[in-house]
Design a protein around this motif. Structure first.
Motif, PDB file in Angstrom:
ATOM      1  N   SER A 160      21.690  51.617  70.368  1.00  0.00           N
ATOM      2  CA  SER A 160      20.881  52.212  71.751  1.00  0.00           C
ATOM      3  C   SER A 160      20.428  53.628  71.119  1.00  0.00           C
ATOM      4  N   PRO A 161      19.165  54.027  71.553  1.00  0.00           N
ATOM      5  CA  PRO A 161      18.703  55.530  71.263  1.00  0.00           C
ATOM      6  C   PRO A 161      19.686  56.641  71.783  1.00  0.00           C
ATOM      7  N   ASP A 162      20.422  56.045  72.958  1.00  0.00           N
ATOM      8  CA  ASP A 162      21.484  56.958  73.408  1.00  0.00           C
ATOM      9  C   ASP A 162      22.784  56.637  73.506  1.00  0.00           C
ATOM     10  N   ILE A 163      23.141  55.927  72.163  1.00  0.00           N
ATOM     11  CA  ILE A 163      24.376  55.670  71.901  1.00  0.00           C
ATOM     12  C   ILE A 163      25.374  56.762  71.739  1.00  0.00           C
ATOM     13  N   VAL A 164      26.708  56.821  72.237  1.00  0.00           N
ATOM     14  CA  VAL A 164      27.826  57.754  72.246  1.00  0.00           C
ATOM     15  C   VAL A 164      28.825  57.415  71.230  1.00  0.00           C
ATOM     16  N   PHE A 165      29.005  57.985  70.280  1.00  0.00           N
ATOM     17  CA  PHE A 165      29.917  57.732  69.108  1.00  0.00           C
ATOM     18  C   PHE A 165      31.105  58.841  69.137  1.00  0.00           C
ATOM     19  N   ARG A 166      32.257  58.298  69.376  1.00  0.00           N
ATOM     20  CA  ARG A 166      33.438  59.309  69.613  1.00  0.00           C
ATOM     21  C   ARG A 166      34.699  58.784  68.844  1.00  0.00           C
ATOM     22  N   TYR A 167      35.053  59.369  67.777  1.00  0.00           N
ATOM     23  CA  TYR A 167      36.438  59.248  67.156  1.00  0.00           C
ATOM     24  C   TYR A 167      37.060  60.504  66.930  1.00  0.00           C
ATOM     25  N   PRO A 168      38.457  60.507  67.203  1.00  0.00           N
ATOM     26  CA  PRO A 168      39.251  61.822  67.045  1.00  0.00           C
ATOM     27  C   PRO A 168      38.881  62.573  65.514  1.00  0.00           C
TER      28      PRO A 168
ATOM     29  N   PHE B  68      28.231  47.618  75.655  1.00  0.00           N
ATOM     30  CA  PHE B  68      26.659  46.749  75.225  1.00  0.00           C
ATOM     31  C   PHE B  68      25.758  47.045  76.263  1.00  0.00           C
ATOM     32  N   ARG B  69      24.565  47.238  76.209  1.00  0.00           N
ATOM     33  CA  ARG B  69      23.832  47.281  77.365  1.00  0.00           C
ATOM     34  C   ARG B  69      22.386  46.774  76.708  1.00  0.00           C
ATOM     35  N   ASP B  70      21.708  45.762  77.354  1.00  0.00           N
ATOM     36  CA  ASP B  70      20.521  45.217  76.926  1.00  0.00           C
ATOM     37  C   ASP B  70      20.469  44.934  75.174  1.00  0.00           C
ATOM     38  N   GLU B  71      21.534  44.244  74.896  1.00  0.00           N
ATOM     39  CA  GLU B  71      21.791  43.829  73.674  1.00  0.00           C
ATOM     40  C   GLU B  71      21.970  44.976  72.630  1.00  0.00           C
ATOM     41  N   LYS B  72      22.136  46.174  73.012  1.00  0.00           N
ATOM     42  CA  LYS B  72      22.544  47.213  72.115  1.00  0.00           C
ATOM     43  C   LYS B  72      23.956  48.048  72.207  1.00  0.00           C
ATOM     44  N   VAL B  73      24.244  48.578  71.222  1.00  0.00           N
ATOM     45  CA  VAL B  73      25.491  49.388  71.397  1.00  0.00           C
ATOM     46  C   VAL B  73      25.115  50.673  71.958  1.00  0.00           C
ATOM     47  N   ILE B  74      25.873  50.880  73.146  1.00  0.00           N
ATOM     48  CA  ILE B  74      25.388  52.224  73.836  1.00  0.00           C
ATOM     49  C   ILE B  74      26.671  53.083  73.656  1.00  0.00           C
ATOM     50  N   GLU B  75      28.020  52.341  73.397  1.00  0.00           N
ATOM     51  CA  GLU B  75      29.083  53.268  73.426  1.00  0.00           C
ATOM     52  C   GLU B  75      29.953  52.698  71.974  1.00  0.00           C
ATOM     53  N   ASP B  76      30.369  53.789  71.259  1.00  0.00           N
ATOM     54  CA  ASP B  76      31.437  53.152  70.244  1.00  0.00           C
ATOM     55  C   ASP B  76      32.461  54.207  70.246  1.00  0.00           C
ATOM     56  N   ILE B  77      33.755  54.070  70.943  1.00  0.00           N
ATOM     57  CA  ILE B  77      34.601  54.709  70.946  1.00  0.00           C
ATOM     58  C   ILE B  77      35.917  54.374  70.402  1.00  0.00           C
ATOM     59  N   GLY B  78      36.247  54.918  69.442  1.00  0.00           N
ATOM     60  CA  GLY B  78      37.301  54.724  68.426  1.00  0.00           C
ATOM     61  C   GLY B  78      38.799  55.666  68.649  1.00  0.00           C
ATOM     62  N   GLU B  79      39.753  54.814  68.282  1.00  0.00           N
ATOM     63  CA  GLU B  79      41.041  55.789  68.669  1.00  0.00           C
ATOM     64  C   GLU B  79      41.847  55.313  67.222  1.00  0.00           C
ATOM     65  N   GLU B  80      41.689  56.133  66.250  1.00  0.00           N
ATOM     66  CA  GLU B  80      42.433  55.762  64.916  1.00  0.00           C
ATOM     67  C   GLU B  80      43.579  56.871  64.512  1.00  0.00           C
ATOM     68  N   GLY B  81      43.889  56.418  63.625  1.00  0.00           N
ATOM     69  CA  GLY B  81      45.182  57.386  63.041  1.00  0.00           C
ATOM     70  C   GLY B  81      44.724  58.429  62.357  1.00  0.00           C
ATOM     71  N   ALA B  82      43.975  59.481  63.071  1.00  0.00           N
ATOM     72  CA  ALA B  82      43.251  60.640  62.450  1.00  0.00           C
ATOM     73  C   ALA B  82      44.314  61.656  61.913  1.00  0.00           C
ATOM     74  N   ILE B  83      45.565  61.625  62.513  1.00  0.00           N
ATOM     75  CA  ILE B  83      46.464  62.599  61.870  1.00  0.00           C
ATOM     76  C   ILE B  83      47.014  62.041  60.392  1.00  0.00           C
ATOM     77  N   ASP B  84      47.079  60.840  60.509  1.00  0.00           N
ATOM     78  CA  ASP B  84      47.544  60.130  59.188  1.00  0.00           C
ATOM     79  C   ASP B  84      46.611  60.295  58.447  1.00  0.00           C
ATOM     80  N   GLY B  85      45.345  60.358  58.491  1.00  0.00           N
ATOM     81  CA  GLY B  85      44.219  60.427  57.566  1.00  0.00           C
ATOM     82  C   GLY B  85      44.188  61.985  57.059  1.00  0.00           C
ATOM     83  N   HIS B  86      44.209  62.879  58.229  1.00  0.00           N
ATOM     84  CA  HIS B  86      44.353  64.295  57.900  1.00  0.00           C
ATOM     85  C   HIS B  86      45.259  64.618  56.896  1.00  0.00           C
ATOM     86  N   LEU B  87      46.814  64.043  57.067  1.00  0.00           N
ATOM     87  CA  LEU B  87      47.842  64.268  56.286  1.00  0.00           C
ATOM     88  C   LEU B  87      47.712  63.994  54.968  1.00  0.00           C
ATOM     89  N   GLN B  88      47.185  62.911  55.009  1.00  0.00           N
ATOM     90  CA  GLN B  88      46.811  62.143  53.557  1.00  0.00           C
ATOM     91  C   GLN B  88      45.857  62.846  52.675  1.00  0.00           C
TER      92      GLN B  88
END
Length: 161
Positions: free
Chosen positions: A41-49, A131-151
């Motif tokens: 969506s033009p209004d997508i919210v994308f959030r990952y730590p 999803f709204r109207d067949e578009k991704v409006i939010e992509d909210i992730g929870e990842e091993g951010a601290i693992d990535g940052h440590l590595q």
């Protein structure tokens, strides 16, 4: 409904089908900004730590392009079947890459990482797409951010006092 996304066989795509295409375009080795623009969506919210919060497909693509300039072999894949419930699709995934490219200076946590450190990063996480109207409006992730940052060496483990 006119304009609905369909498979190459002419069948209407489910949110889960769209999610597979979206995840491939965003996180697989086959990064594809055109598909991200098509499915988000033009209004997508994308959030990952590890990255922070971004609004709109162009901001998401700019972030992902920058990340890939630092980790050119970046690749993530699903580790379980995607789960679909109404307007939501949930994915479990893992992956990573090797830091052979540009310096990483835009992490929300930790210190910058100089160009071409050679550090390998591998971690897992979960993502929820809405999803709204067949578009991704939010992509909210929870990842091993601290693992990535440590590595990557962006943060260092603290020693017990």
């Amino acid at each position: 409904m006119a304009g609905r996304l369909t498979t190459r066989w002419g069948c209407e795509m489910t949110n889960k089908d769209v999610a597979v295409r979206y995840f491939d375009a965003v996180w697989s080795k086959d990064f594809d900004p055109a598909t991200i623009r098509e499915l988000a969506s033009p209004d997508i919210v994308f959030r990952y730590p590890m990255h922070g919060m971004f609004h709109g497909p162009d901001a998401v693509i700019e972030l992902l392009d920058s990340f890939r300039k630092s980790l050119p072999d970046l690749n993530f894949w699903a580790t379980a079947e995607l789960l679909e419930d109404g307007d939501y699709v949930i994915a479990r995934w893992e992956g990573g890459g090797t830091h052979t490219g540009d310096a990483i200076t835009d992490l929300p946590h930790g210190a910058p990482i100089p160009a071409g450190s050679g550090a390998k990063m591998f971690f897992s996480g979960m993502s929820a797409l809405k999803f709204r109207d067949e578009k991704v409006i939010e992509d909210i992730g929870e990842e091993g951010a601290i693992d990535g940052h440590l590595q990557l060496g962006a943060v260092v483990p603290s020693a017990p006092a």
